[in-house]
Design a protein around this motif. Structure first.
Motif, PDB file in Angstrom:
ATOM      1  N   MET A 154      47.164  53.666  69.972  1.00 22.01           N
ATOM      2  CA  MET A 154      46.234  52.680  70.403  1.00 22.01           C
ATOM      3  C   MET A 154      46.183  52.857  71.675  1.00 22.01           C
ATOM      4  O   MET A 154      47.659  52.969  72.561  1.00 22.01           O
ATOM      5  N   LYS A 155      45.485  52.463  72.137  1.00 20.53           N
ATOM      6  CA  LYS A 155      45.376  53.291  74.287  1.00 20.53           C
ATOM      7  C   LYS A 155      45.772  51.527  74.603  1.00 20.53           C
ATOM      8  O   LYS A 155      45.130  50.744  73.725  1.00 20.53           O
ATOM      9  N   HIS A 156      45.322  51.686  75.866  1.00 23.33           N
ATOM     10  CA  HIS A 156      45.971  50.206  76.696  1.00 23.33           C
ATOM     11  C   HIS A 156      44.197  49.330  76.164  1.00 23.33           C
ATOM     12  O   HIS A 156      43.256  50.471  77.374  1.00 23.33           O
ATOM     13  N   PRO A 157      44.508  47.751  76.277  1.00 16.58           N
ATOM     14  CA  PRO A 157      43.415  47.475  75.999  1.00 16.58           C
ATOM     15  C   PRO A 157      43.466  46.993  77.566  1.00 16.58           C
ATOM     16  O   PRO A 157      43.101  46.720  78.551  1.00 16.58           O
ATOM     17  N   THR A 158      41.914  46.928  77.855  1.00 19.44           N
ATOM     18  CA  THR A 158      41.773  46.402  79.187  1.00 19.44           C
ATOM     19  C   THR A 158      41.320  45.066  79.146  1.00 19.44           C
ATOM     20  O   THR A 158      40.776  44.743  77.656  1.00 19.44           O
ATOM     21  N   PHE A 159      40.134  44.626  80.215  1.00 18.54           N
ATOM     22  CA  PHE A 159      40.185  43.559  80.362  1.00 18.54           C
ATOM     23  C   PHE A 159      38.565  42.998  79.203  1.00 18.54           C
ATOM     24  O   PHE A 159      38.115  42.522  79.055  1.00 18.54           O
ATOM     25  N   GLU A 160      37.767  44.878  79.231  1.00 18.45           N
ATOM     26  CA  GLU A 160      36.437  44.679  79.264  1.00 18.45           C
ATOM     27  C   GLU A 160      36.943  44.926  77.526  1.00 18.45           C
ATOM     28  O   GLU A 160      35.688  43.877  76.904  1.00 18.45           O
ATOM     29  N   ASP A 161      37.725  45.030  76.887  1.00 12.48           N
ATOM     30  CA  ASP A 161      37.844  44.980  75.193  1.00 12.48           C
ATOM     31  C   ASP A 161      38.588  43.797  75.153  1.00 12.48           C
ATOM     32  O   ASP A 161      38.075  42.957  73.506  1.00 12.48           O
ATOM     33  N   ILE A 162      38.936  42.907  75.583  1.00 11.59           N
ATOM     34  CA  ILE A 162      39.456  41.544  75.968  1.00 11.59           C
ATOM     35  C   ILE A 162      38.022  40.407  76.027  1.00 11.59           C
ATOM     36  O   ILE A 162      37.790  39.794  74.824  1.00 11.59           O
ATOM     37  N   LYS A 163      37.114  40.380  76.822  1.00  5.94           N
ATOM     38  CA  LYS A 163      35.430  40.168  77.094  1.00  5.94           C
ATOM     39  C   LYS A 163      35.004  40.799  75.790  1.00  5.94           C
ATOM     40  O   LYS A 163      34.433  39.707  75.044  1.00  5.94           O
ATOM     41  N   ASN A 164      34.976  41.912  75.322  1.00  4.71           N
ATOM     42  CA  ASN A 164      34.362  41.935  73.301  1.00  4.71           C
ATOM     43  C   ASN A 164      34.724  41.776  72.719  1.00  4.71           C
ATOM     44  O   ASN A 164      34.477  41.412  71.947  1.00  4.71           O
ATOM     45  N   ALA A 165      36.261  41.416  72.209  1.00  6.95           N
ATOM     46  CA  ALA A 165      36.667  41.119  71.351  1.00  6.95           C
ATOM     47  C   ALA A 165      36.388  39.241  71.408  1.00  6.95           C
ATOM     48  O   ALA A 165      35.820  38.401  70.413  1.00  6.95           O
ATOM     49  N   ARG A 166      36.151  38.629  72.393  1.00  6.29           N
ATOM     50  CA  ARG A 166      35.856  37.514  72.683  1.00  6.29           C
ATOM     51  C   ARG A 166      34.354  37.022  72.406  1.00  6.29           C
ATOM     52  O   ARG A 166      34.559  36.005  71.616  1.00  6.29           O
ATOM     53  N   GLU A 167      33.490  37.904  73.063  1.00  3.39           N
ATOM     54  CA  GLU A 167      32.005  38.004  72.490  1.00  3.39           C
ATOM     55  C   GLU A 167      31.856  37.559  70.986  1.00  3.39           C
ATOM     56  O   GLU A 167      31.818  37.570  70.163  1.00  3.39           O
ATOM     57  N   THR A 168      32.975  38.956  70.572  1.00  2.00           N
ATOM     58  CA  THR A 168      32.547  39.110  68.813  1.00  2.00           C
ATOM     59  C   THR A 168      33.572  37.624  68.302  1.00  2.00           C
ATOM     60  O   THR A 168      32.864  36.937  67.050  1.00  2.00           O
ATOM     61  N   LEU A 169      34.059  37.113  68.832  1.00  3.03           N
ATOM     62  CA  LEU A 169      35.410  36.078  68.255  1.00  3.03           C
ATOM     63  C   LEU A 169      33.869  34.475  68.137  1.00  3.03           C
ATOM     64  O   LEU A 169      34.006  34.408  67.655  1.00  3.03           O
ATOM     65  N   ARG A 170      33.534  34.633  69.374  1.00  2.47           N
ATOM     66  CA  ARG A 170      32.447  34.107  69.151  1.00  2.47           C
ATOM     67  C   ARG A 170      31.491  33.612  69.404  1.00  2.47           C
ATOM     68  O   ARG A 170      30.929  32.672  67.803  1.00  2.47           O
ATOM     69  N   ASP A 171      30.653  34.485  68.278  1.00  2.00           N
ATOM     70  CA  ASP A 171      29.191  35.263  67.317  1.00  2.00           C
ATOM     71  C   ASP A 171      29.741  34.741  66.178  1.00  2.00           C
ATOM     72  O   ASP A 171      29.546  33.484  65.566  1.00  2.00           O
ATOM     73  N   ILE A 172      31.018  34.785  66.185  1.00  5.62           N
ATOM     74  CA  ILE A 172      31.569  35.002  64.346  1.00  5.62           C
ATOM     75  C   ILE A 172      31.632  32.923  64.539  1.00  5.62           C
ATOM     76  O   ILE A 172      31.276  32.712  63.883  1.00  5.62           O
ATOM     77  N   SER A 173      32.096  32.885  65.406  1.00  2.00           N
ATOM     78  CA  SER A 173      32.817  31.259  65.171  1.00  2.00           C
ATOM     79  C   SER A 173      31.731  30.126  65.111  1.00  2.00           C
ATOM     80  O   SER A 173      31.082  29.422  64.130  1.00  2.00           O
ATOM     81  N   ILE A 174      30.607  30.756  66.201  1.00  5.08           N
ATOM     82  CA  ILE A 174      29.427  29.531  66.179  1.00  5.08           C
ATOM     83  C   ILE A 174      28.408  30.284  64.893  1.00  5.08           C
ATOM     84  O   ILE A 174      28.013  28.926  64.428  1.00  5.08           O
ATOM     85  N   SER A 175      28.061  31.307  64.045  1.00  7.25           N
ATOM     86  CA  SER A 175      27.876  31.787  62.919  1.00  7.25           C
ATOM     87  C   SER A 175      28.398  30.449  61.539  1.00  7.25           C
ATOM     88  O   SER A 175      27.631  29.679  60.744  1.00  7.25           O
ATOM     89  N   TYR A 176      29.643  30.873  61.592  1.00  6.71           N
ATOM     90  CA  TYR A 176      31.058  30.057  60.863  1.00  6.71           C
ATOM     91  C   TYR A 176      30.336  28.630  60.767  1.00  6.71           C
ATOM     92  O   TYR A 176      29.923  27.531  59.998  1.00  6.71           O
ATOM     93  N   TRP A 177      30.317  28.391  62.224  1.00  6.89           N
ATOM     94  CA  TRP A 177      29.959  26.504  62.658  1.00  6.89           C
ATOM     95  C   TRP A 177      28.995  26.066  61.552  1.00  6.89           C
ATOM     96  O   TRP A 177      28.737  25.182  61.433  1.00  6.89           O
TER      97      TRP A 177
END
Length: 179
Positions: free
Chosen positions: A1-24
């Motif tokens: 597994m590659k070392h995660p970057t801040f960009e990876d974290i931002k992308n994961a948070r964007e995905t989580l945001r989109d899923i959360s809003i859709s679920y809501w």
């Protein structure tokens, strides 16, 4: 597994945001649970406005605001660490359980603070209310699918509520001018 970057974290948070809003939108908005959370966010404040000691409004509000701040911070940390979770929320992008963190819990303890005439009474009432929140309210919220414990227990919650009540009481007593 590659070392995660801040960009990876931002992308994961964007995905989580989109899923959360859709679920809501699909599973929360305008359901009976959503209406319950909306009522829980409003009615306690209306009760407090009617029954609080108006001579001590500022002091009691400061006490409640400290409670709300600490409850919200604690809730965000616990939910982010996946110690507990909230399958249903009033709003998709705010601290996990807004109605509890800034309304129900602080206002309940605000009334204890207002009516307790001594530290001994405050401690006793805080113990009772902490037990009610930790063992009864949480249990009921689990039963109706609005709260989930992962790596946490009701006893930890009970202890946490009581410790927070001591911290808030101590802070407000140190901040409140004597006389």
């Amino acid at each position: 597994m590659k070392h995660p970057t801040f960009e990876d974290i931002k992308n994961a948070r964007e995905t989580l945001r989109d899923i959360s809003i859709s679920y809501w939108f699909q599973d929360d908005l305008f359901t009976w649970r959503w209406w319950l959370l909306l009522v829980a966010a409003i009615i306690p404040w209306l009760i407090w406005i009617k029954f609080h000691d108006q001579k001590r409004t500022f002091e009691i509000m400061c006490y409640g605001l400290i409670w709300a701040m600490l409850a919200s911070i604690t809730d965000v940390i616990g939910a982010d660490l996946i110690l507990w979770g909230y399958p249903h929320k009033l709003l998709p992008m705010v601290p996990p359980l807004l109605p509890a963190d800034i309304t129900v819990i602080p206002i309940s303890f605000m009334f204890i603070y207002q009516y307790a005439k001594s530290l001994k009474t405050y401690l006793l009432l805080s113990l009772i209310l902490s037990a009610i929140f930790g063992y009864i309210i949480e249990f009921l919220f689990i039963k109706i699918g609005m709260f989930a414990l992962h790596k946490w227990t009701h006893t930890y919650s009970f202890i946490g509520f009581f410790i927070l009540s001591l911290v808030v009481y101590t802070l407000i007593k140190k901040l409140t001018p004597k006389g």
